[in-house]
Write a protein that holds these residues in place. Structure first.
Motif, mmCIF file in Angstrom:
data_model
loop_
_atom_site.group_PDB
_atom_site.id
_atom_site.type_symbol
_atom_site.label_atom_id
_atom_site.label_comp_id
_atom_site.label_asym_id
_atom_site.label_seq_id
_atom_site.Cartn_x
_atom_site.Cartn_y
_atom_site.Cartn_z
ATOM 1 N N GLU A 27 0.830 -1.206 0.000
ATOM 2 C CA GLU A 27 0.000 0.000 0.000
ATOM 3 C C GLU A 27 0.863 1.254 0.000
ATOM 4 O O GLU A 27 0.518 2.270 -0.622
ATOM 5 N N ALA A 28 2.012 1.215 0.720
ATOM 6 C CA ALA A 28 2.902 2.385 0.749
ATOM 7 C C ALA A 28 3.465 2.678 -0.638
ATOM 8 O O ALA A 28 3.559 3.843 -1.061
ATOM 9 N N PHE A 29 3.855 1.631 -1.382
ATOM 10 C CA PHE A 29 4.369 1.849 -2.740
ATOM 11 C C PHE A 29 3.262 2.344 -3.667
ATOM 12 O O PHE A 29 3.490 3.218 -4.505
ATOM 13 N N ARG A 30 2.051 1.760 -3.511
ATOM 14 C CA ARG A 30 0.948 2.196 -4.362
ATOM 15 C C ARG A 30 0.605 3.653 -4.078
ATOM 16 O O ARG A 30 0.316 4.427 -4.989
ATOM 17 N N GLY A 31 0.664 4.060 -2.813
ATOM 18 C CA GLY A 31 0.389 5.452 -2.467
ATOM 19 C C GLY A 31 1.440 6.401 -2.999
ATOM 20 O O GLY A 31 1.161 7.596 -3.238
ATOM 21 N N ALA A 32 2.675 5.908 -3.183
ATOM 22 C CA ALA A 32 3.743 6.765 -3.715
ATOM 23 C C ALA A 32 3.767 6.757 -5.232
ATOM 24 O O ALA A 32 4.661 7.363 -5.831
ATOM 25 N N GLY A 33 2.839 6.037 -5.866
ATOM 26 C CA GLY A 33 2.776 6.016 -7.313
ATOM 27 C C GLY A 33 3.764 5.077 -7.959
ATOM 28 O O GLY A 33 4.090 5.238 -9.139
ATOM 29 N N LEU A 34 4.270 4.090 -7.222
ATOM 30 C CA LEU A 34 5.247 3.145 -7.749
ATOM 31 C C LEU A 34 4.532 1.826 -8.009
ATOM 32 O O LEU A 34 4.139 1.129 -7.080
ATOM 33 N N ALA A 35 4.369 1.479 -9.287
ATOM 34 C CA ALA A 35 3.619 0.284 -9.644
ATOM 35 C C ALA A 35 4.493 -0.824 -10.183
ATOM 36 O O ALA A 35 4.147 -1.994 -10.091
ATOM 37 N N THR A 36 5.657 -0.469 -10.799
ATOM 38 C CA THR A 36 6.529 -1.488 -11.380
ATOM 39 C C THR A 36 7.904 -1.386 -10.758
ATOM 40 O O THR A 36 8.262 -0.377 -10.129
ATOM 41 N N LEU A 37 8.690 -2.441 -10.991
ATOM 42 C CA LEU A 37 10.047 -2.485 -10.451
ATOM 43 C C LEU A 37 10.925 -1.427 -11.091
ATOM 44 O O LEU A 37 11.822 -0.866 -10.444
ATOM 45 N N GLN A 38 10.667 -1.107 -12.388
ATOM 46 C CA GLN A 38 11.458 -0.105 -13.088
ATOM 47 C C GLN A 38 11.316 1.259 -12.416
ATOM 48 O O GLN A 38 12.274 2.030 -12.316
ATOM 49 N N GLN A 39 10.117 1.568 -11.907
ATOM 50 C CA GLN A 39 9.887 2.866 -11.270
ATOM 51 C C GLN A 39 10.563 2.975 -9.904
ATOM 52 O O GLN A 39 10.691 4.082 -9.376
ATOM 53 N N CYS A 40 10.982 1.875 -9.343
ATOM 54 C CA CYS A 40 11.568 1.888 -7.996
ATOM 55 C C CYS A 40 13.082 1.923 -8.006
ATOM 56 O O CYS A 40 13.705 1.932 -6.939
ATOM 57 N N ARG A 41 13.720 1.936 -9.196
ATOM 58 C CA ARG A 41 15.164 1.730 -9.261
ATOM 59 C C ARG A 41 15.946 2.856 -8.605
ATOM 60 O O ARG A 41 17.075 2.652 -8.155
ATOM 61 N N ASN A 42 15.379 4.057 -8.473
ATOM 62 C CA ASN A 42 16.133 5.196 -7.914
ATOM 63 C C ASN A 42 15.710 5.536 -6.488
ATOM 64 O O ASN A 42 15.934 6.662 -6.019
ATOM 65 N N THR A 69 19.487 -6.097 -8.730
ATOM 66 C CA THR A 69 18.717 -6.273 -9.963
ATOM 67 C C THR A 69 19.175 -5.302 -11.046
ATOM 68 O O THR A 69 19.373 -5.680 -12.199
ATOM 69 N N HIS A 70 19.379 -4.027 -10.671
ATOM 70 C CA HIS A 70 19.727 -2.994 -11.653
ATOM 71 C C HIS A 70 21.221 -2.709 -11.659
ATOM 72 O O HIS A 70 21.843 -2.592 -12.699
ATOM 73 N N GLY A 71 21.809 -2.600 -10.459
ATOM 74 C CA GLY A 71 23.239 -2.300 -10.366
ATOM 75 C C GLY A 71 23.552 -0.982 -11.040
ATOM 76 O O GLY A 71 22.763 -0.036 -11.046
ATOM 77 N N ASN A 72 24.707 -0.876 -11.633
ATOM 78 C CA ASN A 72 25.130 0.315 -12.383
ATOM 79 C C ASN A 72 25.075 0.003 -13.875
ATOM 80 O O ASN A 72 26.069 0.037 -14.587
ATOM 81 N N ARG A 73 23.884 -0.352 -14.308
ATOM 82 C CA ARG A 73 23.730 -0.831 -15.684
ATOM 83 C C ARG A 73 24.063 0.262 -16.688
ATOM 84 O O ARG A 73 24.660 0.027 -17.721
ATOM 85 N N ASP A 74 23.701 1.487 -16.350
ATOM 86 C CA ASP A 74 23.963 2.577 -17.299
ATOM 87 C C ASP A 74 25.454 2.767 -17.499
ATOM 88 O O ASP A 74 25.938 3.005 -18.600
ATOM 89 N N ALA A 75 26.170 2.656 -16.388
ATOM 90 C CA ALA A 75 27.621 2.847 -16.511
ATOM 91 C C ALA A 75 28.246 1.722 -17.300
ATOM 92 O O ALA A 75 29.143 1.926 -18.117
ATOM 93 N N HIS A 76 27.758 0.521 -17.101
ATOM 94 C CA HIS A 76 28.360 -0.621 -17.790
ATOM 95 C C HIS A 76 27.941 -0.699 -19.250
ATOM 96 O O HIS A 76 28.595 -1.376 -20.035
ATOM 97 N N SER A 77 26.864 -0.037 -19.578
ATOM 98 C CA SER A 77 26.420 -0.128 -20.971
ATOM 99 C C SER A 77 27.386 0.561 -21.907
ATOM 100 O O SER A 77 27.417 0.262 -23.092
ATOM 101 N N HIS A 78 28.197 1.505 -21.391
ATOM 102 C CA HIS A 78 29.136 2.217 -22.252
ATOM 103 C C HIS A 78 30.525 1.602 -22.222
ATOM 104 O O HIS A 78 31.437 2.082 -22.882
ATOM 105 N N ARG A 79 30.702 0.566 -21.398
ATOM 106 C CA ARG A 79 32.012 -0.054 -21.340
ATOM 107 C C ARG A 79 32.228 -0.958 -22.548
ATOM 108 O O ARG A 79 31.296 -1.457 -23.155
#
Length: 1287
Positions: A27-42, A69-79
């Motif tokens: 309920e706390a996540f739903r109240g904060a507008g977080l519905a998927t795992l992608q929205q919670c990464r930050n 799950t996410h790690g530093n994927r953005d940083a590694h994508s440019h390696r």
């Protein structure tokens, strides 16, 4: 087979939180507008705090999952992509799309088992699904359909593998190729007898499972075996099949450096040290595995070895042997799991065997170095390298179980009140337990003592594990009160000497907690205490307000929580509190509805002991750790200035010194003993015994100063509840633990004082009592348990030895006080009817065995044996049991007569003896009887009871005079001079005894029916004895055949065996008949030989022969021969410090032994320990629990080779003759208290041997038959015999 793969953007928050076991925050996540795992990464900790997720542990779990799950994927994508090694051809992974993967049909999946008893709440069993695209909890019409993939057994491949790669090795080898491995690479888990499904493993990460084939190398040939593989965010695991719970191998995903496809249907999992090759069933399955593995490991921090900062930071690690595997495994206990590795190197590179979830585990000790880790699916039996390491492993695994089951949320809230962060009883920090009805937070050690009080007094609950009981109201009660405020009630009057510390021992904790909560010794009493009606009214009024501490005080001062309020709408205080919206009051009352308070409470509050001060010079010896057994001369004492102030006894070098040489607190003194005068160099001495097993001896020549010191010291350490003991003129006073016959479960603390032959006792929760030691039915010491047993009529008291030093002093003093204290009747050991034990024993024995003996009380026994019996009765009459065959009738009858003749003051007392003799001159029979009755009532209580018992016995003897020839007149002739202690020159004393026997029923007012019943019982005894004695010689002796050196006709001797004959006397008798002299170094002895079983037993030289003859069978005989090994045995025993032995022997018993698994008729090696009390048999040297335990005193040890055994006989076998001789010598030494052979040999035995005279006695006899005149004329001859006064 089913496969799941999906982008994390498709994962909804509910499924993700379910996998983390944190679905309560959906309920706390739903109240904060977080519905998927992608929205919670930050998400950040501050954002979680604002969302209401405040617990640090839950925050860390959420952020760790997002990071993994996410790690530093953005940083590694440019390696740049990693450069492939020469030995491997890498392929780029397939891109990850968001299309749903096919699922297996639910019908193809096996049902998961029910949640084990220790399952984590709010975590139901889940199907194995990928968190990237999890399946919904229930199938709906709109859900995508699942697709089933058929899996067939893969064919073997001959593809060569690079030598640098490390394929996974399977436990099954090709039948034609032998294994080159010396130890297994994986742990072979044997399937259980019944089908067990996999446990509900909590999923915290993307998960994937599939059936693939695993490659392994044997002699350069590749074989694939079918394995069930599971993947979570931490480990890649493979199993024998999908039914297995524990894996055959695990690979840490943190060590995986690359995952790539290699050839047809195969892919490689590469770590820094090894390469694992897998082969799937189809190309689609292989691609799915590669995609999921790459996604799981992408962007992670790679490790080359396990580091302390890793998630698997161990709580304990080391090598353990797994029973059945015959090799040691490197075992790691980390948080709530136990991991098994082949060795330490595998642990460092993240390649293991299996992991064990401890939330379903239980640890149990099994042996000295072994223990079991039990789960619902398998029992792991571990063996540690030492007993100390075993204890550390057990503690570590139990802590892991606690970690798996614990939740620190409640504890953190309770500790928010500062006083709750320390134990309410001992002050230990961070207590994790609480008594919810008493409102105190306590440590683990104090909680154990609270449990001993029982749930009716203290309801103990854990702050971390008993989550259900901790309602918000109960937590608020503990925060409102706190240990400090609650102790203002419970511990308002704690004396400093009784206060606990975190290092206090268990006994001190038990005593303090019992006093504090069961007895209410230290509590602050309510002003209304004792007025039940006013207490109930005050409780009903107070529950309507918020003063919870006042309610606690009222309840535990006696207010009835179930009392009537007088209102129909609110009939009880609980309903009244609810009606007035007082939830905290209601919570406190609800936990005390069944609490015991009134009866167990001490009605008097604690009063500090009176402040006793005293000082002066005393003479002191050095403190000792053993009892004082020798006399201490004045030169061994040193003059010391002693003071007694504020409950501390101190001694100084002189009265000018400021610093004491030593001191004793009153709480440390456990016993004060007052020595008899002139026991040591100083006339008056006393001993102090301390808690630390030290003895302090003080002395002075001033009796008044000595008395004052004794009283002052006793006042300081004796509590007020036992204050009446201080008014006694005690010889010893102190504290002991005891149990009585009604309650043998728990020991009570008692205060005891010994005064003469009376033991005064004040046991907790009871009034004072007196124990008359000389009237005890039994007094014994159980050496093993260090318990003094006092048995009196209707009760048994067990006094325990808490400390050896003072307990040994108490035992010696009580035993001495229970013995005969002098030569008067009142100083003898008495029965319950105030008859001396010696009189009772002799009368009982003669009634059973001697009423048919001709000339009883007229014939003399052997003077040496009579003297020995008198001495044994004088030393401890209670412990001497007269037995037929061992003791002769004439010896016992003369012992009774000698006792009365040597009795101080006499039976009739020196004051009234002449009056008794004068009464014989009264002519009128009725007047004479009245005078006798008057004199009888003037006798002391013990004298009167003894006289009545003796005259009753003599009355019964003369009633059967046709058998014993001891009529009324004969008995009077014998007992007149004896009882009146006269010279027997006239018949006056005999006339008095004759009158007492003749008019027994009138003088003593005897119940005729009772006397008739007694005579009938004697008739029965005589008839039974006549039947038993049909095969004996007229004198009661047995005639048997004894052989000399061998069983032959020429070597046999027919010997008359009286009941008192010993084995040494029989040996000398046979040797004398054959005129064989005994040389100095010859050890002639008597043996019991069994022809049927081919065994023999050496009879101890003091052992009675007649009981052996009674137990003989027709195939046994007595043999006199030399004992060739006795000299070596005596020398061996002389070289030993103590009589004990241990070592290996072979053991055999004819019947099968339950629990040992020993087949009948064969020997088995066993380890034996022989000590002064028992013979114990262990399976092996390392065992700490004996398989069998035999009391040494009850064993009969035979020598020889037995062909057949009859149960329950058993026997032992030694490797050498010398070893058998040492064991046999140790047995003999223990059974006979070190007296194996006479010091002076058989020569001394021959000299001291006194065989019974064939004539009747050693004095001139009075005719047993003839007229009364002939008997009267023989009185003079009887009295003039110089030995007649000793009979």
């Amino acid at each position: 087979m089913w496969v799941l793969a999906h982008s994390e953007s498709c994962v909804n928050v509910w499924d993700w939180l379910c996998l983390l076991r944190l679905e309560q925050y959906s309920e706390a996540f739903r109240g904060a507008g977080l519905a998927t795992l992608q929205q919670c990464r930050n998400l950040t900790p501050d954002q979680l705090e604002r969302m209401g997720i405040t617990l640090p542990g839950h925050q860390r779990r959420i952020l760790a999952s997002l990071n993994k799950t996410h790690g530093n994927r953005d940083a590694h994508s440019h390696r740049e992509k990693p450069v492939p090694r020469e030995r491997t051809k890498f392929r780029s992974g397939a891109p990850v799309d968001c299309q749903p993967s096919p699922l297996v049909s639910p019908t193809s999946d096996t049902a998961l088992p029910p949640v084990p008893p220790r399952s984590i709440p709010n975590c139901p069993p889940q199907r194995f699904t990928s968190s990237l695209c999890p399946s919904p909890p229930a199938q709906t019409p709109g859900s995508p359909k699942t697709e089933t993939h058929a899996v067939t057994a893969p064919a073997l491949s001959n593809r060569p593998v690079s030598p640098s790669s490390t394929p996974i090795q399977a436990p099954l080898h090709h039948p034609d190729i032998p294994s080159t491995q010396t130890r297994p690479q994986t742990l072979a888990i044997q399937p259980s007898a019944q089908h067990l499904s996999p446990p509900p493993v909590p999923q915290r990460c993307p998960f994937f499972k599939m059936c693939v084939s695993v490659c392994f190398l044997v002699h350069r040939a590749l074989y694939y075996q079918r394995r069930w593989v599971k993947l979570d965010v931490d480990y890649l695991r493979y199993f024998d099949n999908d039914k297995e719970v524990y894996s055959k191998g695990i690979i840490s995903t943190a060590f995986i450096t690359n995952v790539t496809s290699v050839g047809e249907l195969k892919f490689e999992v590469v770590t820094n040290n090894r390469t694992f090759i897998f082969r799937s069933e189809s190309e689609a399955d292989r691609n799915n595995w590669v995609t999921v593995l790459q996604d799981c490991t992408r962007g992670r921090h790679r490790r080359s070895t396990m580091s302390p900062g890793s998630p698997l930071t161990p709580d304990y690690q080391g090598y353990l042997e797994l029973r059945g595997l015959r090799s040691k495994l490197y075992t790691v206990v980390a948080l709530d799991k136990v991991f098994l590795y082949k060795n330490m190197d595998d642990y460092r590179i993240g390649v293991g065997i299996t992991s064990i979830e401890m939330n379903v585990g239980n640890v149990k000790d099994t042996d000295r170095r072994s223990f079991d880790l039990t789960t619902p699916y398998r029992i792991f039996s571990f063996i540690a390298e030492s007993e100390q390491l075993k204890d550390q492993w057990v503690d570590a695994m139990r802590n892991a179980i606690g970690e798996a089951l614990s939740n620190s949320e409640v504890a953190e809230k309770i500790w928010a009140e500062p006083s709750n962060s320390s134990c309410a009883d001992c002050g230990a920090s961070k207590p994790e337990w609480a008594a919810i009805n008493l409102c105190v937070v306590v440590c683990k050690r104090c909680a154990g003592e609270h449990r001993g009080l029982g749930p009716s007094i203290s309801k103990v609950r854990s702050l971390k594990m008993d989550r259900k009981v901790w309602t918000e109201e109960l937590i608020q009660v503990f925060l409102l009160l706190g240990n400090e405020r609650v102790n203002s009630f419970w511990a308002a009057n704690v004396p400093p000497s009784e206060a606990l510390t975190p290092s206090s021992c268990s006994d001190d904790r038990r005593r303090f907690i019992t006093n504090k909560y069961r007895q209410g010794k230290y509590r602050k009493y309510h002003p209304l205490y004792g007025n039940q009606k006013e207490l109930n009214n005050a409780l009903c009024i107070n529950v309507q307000c918020s003063d919870v501490l006042e309610t606690l005080s009222l309840i535990f001062c006696g207010a009835d929580v179930n009392c009537s309020t007088g209102m129909a709408s609110c009939p009880s205080p609980l309903s009244l509190a609810n009606a007035h919206s007082q939830p905290l009051q209601a919570e406190l009352i609800s936990h005390n509805l069944n609490t015991e308070v009134g009866e167990a409470m001490d009605p008097v509050s604690y009063q500090p002991p009176p402040c006793v001060s005293h000082n002066g010079f005393l003479f002191k010896t050095a403190s000792m750790a053993r009892a004082v057994t020798e006399r201490k001369a004045k030169e061994e004492f040193s003059r010391r200035w002693c003071t007694l102030n504020d409950g501390t006894f101190s001694y100084y070098e002189s009265d000018r010194n400021a610093n004491p040489n030593g001191s004793l607190k009153s709480s440390e003194i456990v016993c004060l003993a007052v020595d008899s005068p002139e026991k040591h160099g100083y006339d008056c001495t006393f001993e102090l015994y301390s808690e630390s097993e030290r003895l302090y001896l003080f002395g002075t020549d001033d009796p008044d100063s000595h008395k004052q010191w004794v009283k002052s010291i006793a006042k300081n350490f004796i509590p007020a509840s036992a204050e009446p003991l201080l008014r006694l003129n005690f010889e010893r006073i102190g504290r002991l633990k005891c149990k009585d016959g009604l309650n043998l479960q728990t020991s009570k603390v008692g205060w005891f004082a010994l005064v003469g032959s009376t033991l005064h006792a004040y046991v907790e929760n009871s009034k004072g009592e007196e124990i008359h030691l000389r009237k005890l039915n039994e007094l014994s010491i159980q050496q093993d348990n260090e318990v003094l047993v006092l048995v009196e009529r209707g009760r048994t008291l067990y006094i325990e030895g808490e400390r050896k030093l003072d307990f040994s002093g108490w035992c010696g003093a009580i035993q001495a006080a229970a013995g005969s204290g002098g030569d008067t009747l009142s100083q003898q050991q008495l029965t319950e009817t105030d008859i001396p034990v010696i009189v009772h024993s002799c009368i009982g024995y003669i009634t059973q065995c001697g009423l048919t003996s001709e000339g009883i009380y007229r014939k003399s026994g052997v003077n040496s044996r009579v003297a020995a019996l008198c001495e044994r009765f004088r030393r401890d009459a209670r412990s001497l049991c007269l037995k037929e065959g061992e003791h002769q009738v004439d010896d016992v009858s003369n012992t009774l007569k000698r006792f009365f003749r040597e009795l101080e003051e006499g039976l009739f007392t020196s004051e009234d003896a002449s009056n008794w003799l004068s009464a014989t001159a009264i002519q009128d029979e009725s007047a004479k009887i009245s005078q006798y009755q008057l004199l009888l009532n003037r006798l002391p209580r013990v004298n009167k009871a003894t006289l009545q018992a003796l005259i009753n016995h003599l009355y019964c003897v003369q009633r059967f005079s046709e058998l014993s020839q001891m009529n009324l007149h004969n008995l009077a002739i014998v007992f007149g001079p004896t009882l009146f202690q006269t010279d027997g020159k006239d018949y006056t004393a005999g006339r008095a005894i004759e009158d007492l026997i003749q008019h027994y029923t009138l003088i003593f007012e005897v119940d005729e029916q009772q006397l008739k019943k007694q005579l009938e019982e004697i008739k029965v005894i005589i008839k039974v004895r006549e039947k038993l004695n049909t095969n004996t010689e007229p004198g009661g002796h047995f005639i048997c055949t004894v052989y000399l050196e061998e069983k032959k006709g020429k070597a046999e001797q027919h010997v008359k065996i009286p009941g008192s004959m010993t084995a040494a006397e029989l040996t000398c008798e046979v040797l004398d008949r054959r005129n064989i002299p005994v040389e100095a170094n010859e050890y002639w002895s008597c043996w019991e030989v069994s022809d049927k079983e081919e065994m023999e037993r050496l009879l101890h030289y003091q052992e009675r022969v007649l009981p052996i003859l009674h137990s003989f069978g027709t195939d046994s005989h007595l043999l006199i021969k030399k004992h060739l090994a006795i000299q070596a045995m005596v020398l061996f025993l002389a070289s030993k410090v103590d009589a004990s032995k241990h070592g290996m022997m072979k053991f055999r018993e004819e019947r099968s032994l339950l629990g040992l698994g020993l087949p009948s008729g064969s020997f088995h090696d066993r380890y034996f320990i022989l000590n002064s009390t028992s013979l114990r048999m262990y399976k092996e040297v390392r065992s700490n629990r004996p398989e069998r335990d035999w009391p040494v005193k009850n064993l009969k040890v035979y020598l020889g080779v037995k062909k057949r055994l009859r149960p329950p006989t058993w026997y032992l076998c030694c490797d050498t003759q010398s070893e058998m001789r040492e064991w046999y010598a140790t047995f003999l030494s223990i059974q006979n208290d070190g007296d194996v052979w006479p010091v002076n040999g058989l020569q001394q035995t021959r000299v001291s041997r006194v065989l019974p005279d064939t004539h009747h006695g050693n004095v001139s006899l009075i005719p047993l038959r003839g007229s009364e005149n002939e008997m009267r004329n023989s009185v003079a001859a009887f009295s003039q015999d110089p030995l007649s006064k000793n009979v």
